[in-house]
Scaffold this motif. Sequence first.
Motif, short mmCIF file in Angstrom:
data_model
loop_
_atom_site.label_atom_id
_atom_site.label_comp_id
_atom_site.label_asym_id
_atom_site.label_seq_id
_atom_site.Cartn_x
_atom_site.Cartn_y
_atom_site.Cartn_z
N ALA A 71 -9.83 10.12 -5.75
CA ALA A 71 -9.07 11.03 -4.89
C ALA A 71 -9.02 12.44 -5.47
N ALA A 72 -9.98 12.78 -6.32
CA ALA A 72 -9.96 14.09 -6.97
C ALA A 72 -10.11 15.24 -5.99
N TYR A 73 -10.64 14.97 -4.81
CA TYR A 73 -10.88 16.02 -3.82
C TYR A 73 -9.59 16.48 -3.13
N LEU A 74 -8.50 15.74 -3.28
CA LEU A 74 -7.25 16.07 -2.59
C LEU A 74 -6.60 17.31 -3.21
N THR A 75 -6.01 18.14 -2.37
CA THR A 75 -5.26 19.30 -2.86
C THR A 75 -3.85 18.85 -3.26
N ASN A 76 -3.16 19.70 -4.00
CA ASN A 76 -1.79 19.37 -4.41
C ASN A 76 -0.88 19.20 -3.19
N GLU A 77 -1.08 20.03 -2.20
CA GLU A 77 -0.27 19.93 -0.99
C GLU A 77 -0.50 18.60 -0.28
N GLN A 78 -1.75 18.18 -0.22
CA GLN A 78 -2.06 16.90 0.42
C GLN A 78 -1.48 15.73 -0.36
N ARG A 79 -1.51 15.82 -1.68
CA ARG A 79 -0.96 14.75 -2.51
C ARG A 79 0.55 14.60 -2.30
N LEU A 80 1.24 15.73 -2.26
CA LEU A 80 2.68 15.70 -2.03
C LEU A 80 3.00 15.18 -0.63
N VAL B 64 0.84 -1.20 0.00
CA VAL B 64 0.00 0.00 0.00
C VAL B 64 0.87 1.25 0.00
N PHE B 65 1.89 1.26 0.84
CA PHE B 65 2.76 2.43 0.91
C PHE B 65 3.70 2.50 -0.29
N ALA B 66 4.05 1.35 -0.84
CA ALA B 66 4.86 1.36 -2.07
C ALA B 66 4.06 1.97 -3.22
N CYS B 67 2.78 1.66 -3.25
CA CYS B 67 1.91 2.22 -4.29
C CYS B 67 1.80 3.74 -4.13
N LEU B 68 1.61 4.19 -2.90
CA LEU B 68 1.53 5.63 -2.65
C LEU B 68 2.86 6.32 -2.94
N SER B 69 3.95 5.70 -2.53
CA SER B 69 5.26 6.32 -2.71
C SER B 69 5.69 6.38 -4.17
N SER B 70 5.07 5.55 -5.01
CA SER B 70 5.42 5.55 -6.44
C SER B 70 4.89 6.77 -7.17
N GLY B 71 4.01 7.53 -6.51
CA GLY B 71 3.50 8.76 -7.11
C GLY B 71 2.12 8.64 -7.72
N ILE B 72 1.34 7.67 -7.28
CA ILE B 72 0.01 7.46 -7.85
C ILE B 72 -0.90 8.67 -7.63
N LEU B 73 -0.60 9.44 -6.57
CA LEU B 73 -1.45 10.59 -6.25
C LEU B 73 -0.82 11.93 -6.62
N LEU B 74 0.32 11.90 -7.30
CA LEU B 74 1.00 13.16 -7.61
C LEU B 74 0.10 14.08 -8.45
N PRO B 75 0.18 15.39 -8.23
CA PRO B 75 -0.72 16.34 -8.91
C PRO B 75 -0.35 16.56 -10.37
N ASN B 76 -1.16 17.40 -11.03
CA ASN B 76 -0.94 17.80 -12.43
C ASN B 76 -0.89 16.60 -13.38
N GLN B 77 -1.70 15.60 -13.06
CA GLN B 77 -1.85 14.42 -13.91
C GLN B 77 -0.54 13.65 -14.09
N ILE B 78 0.40 13.84 -13.16
CA ILE B 78 1.62 13.04 -13.21
C ILE B 78 1.31 11.61 -12.78
N GLY B 79 0.52 11.51 -11.71
CA GLY B 79 0.11 10.20 -11.23
C GLY B 79 -1.19 9.76 -11.88
N PRO B 80 -1.41 8.45 -12.00
CA PRO B 80 -2.63 7.95 -12.66
C PRO B 80 -3.89 8.14 -11.84
N GLY B 81 -3.74 8.41 -10.53
CA GLY B 81 -4.91 8.56 -9.69
C GLY B 81 -5.50 7.22 -9.28
#
Length: 340
Positions: free
Chosen positions: A292-301, A262-279
Amino acid sequence: ILQRLIEDIERALKTVSDKITEQCKINNMPVEPKLPDNVKLNNVEQPTEDATEAYRMLKGAMKVSTLAMRLFLKTDEEYSLVLICANKPSLTLLNDICQELTIGLNAQAIAAIHLDSNNGEQSIPTTYEIETHADDACLTIKCSLLPKHTIRIMLTSPVFRSENFLNLDNTTRQQVAELNPDPIDMLNKNKCLEAAAEIRHSNWFTHCMLEQNSNIIVLRILRDLQYNQTPLSFLNLWCLTLLVYKCQNQPPNLLTSLFRSVFACLSSGILLPNQIGPGIIDPCEKELIDAAAYLTNEQRLSLTNYAQHIIRLIAFENYEKIFQFGSYQTEQLSSDINMK
């Protein structure tokens, strides 16, 4: 106590449903949506030979979220039910439910006291506080037995979603709208749709996640981490569930592998902003919607940085440090990572 409270509420809701059905029948006011001959409702109860069902507005109540997923913790203070209506719910209906539910729950409390007295037992009187929340299309219940806990009952109806209609096109859509005008005091449609989504999420969880006990255990651990004021608290229960689902193809009984994935998935950047991560794609929606569209960029980072740090702790088997984070340690972690 919680289980008994939920059962009492469900029993009282059945009585409320019968009373409202009887009132509609006396007033000759069928509540089933009027549809053209070639259009039918899907994924709802099929018409029965009992003519009374045409007047039944409240079709049933479903446990959702932590109750349905069996993920509630001792730290939880709010639980949810969804009340399914045959047609679009209104403020008048919400107030009627509140009034009748108050009567029904108090009647059950009085009956319980009489039963205990007949058995020579002394019971504590139970009181209920029920409030309506029109803006949220729900009502809340508080019980004196669990004063810190709140039961939220949300209202919804299958007629809000066009996907629930069979053979519906633009022409018949207009006909359905003309045959079923919105009530003047109709409840917030978006809130009703959110309640319907909760039902879909709970049903999906039952079919896709509940069979593997490791999923439940890891989700409980992750929820406990959320209460420790870690960045993981930015994720709602549905996002957390979908993350575990993505990572569940692990060897059986290896909880640590699933937890790490789970943390490996998160750390890979799945939630990174500006469509970098797949979401995180919502499997309960026809369109490609990021859960997870409700997350802010700061929260994603913050989530990505936090997950990368957790992966390092897991690599050195420092599990005790993972569960000792408080708000202060989290702030220190964020500042240290930013400095790097």
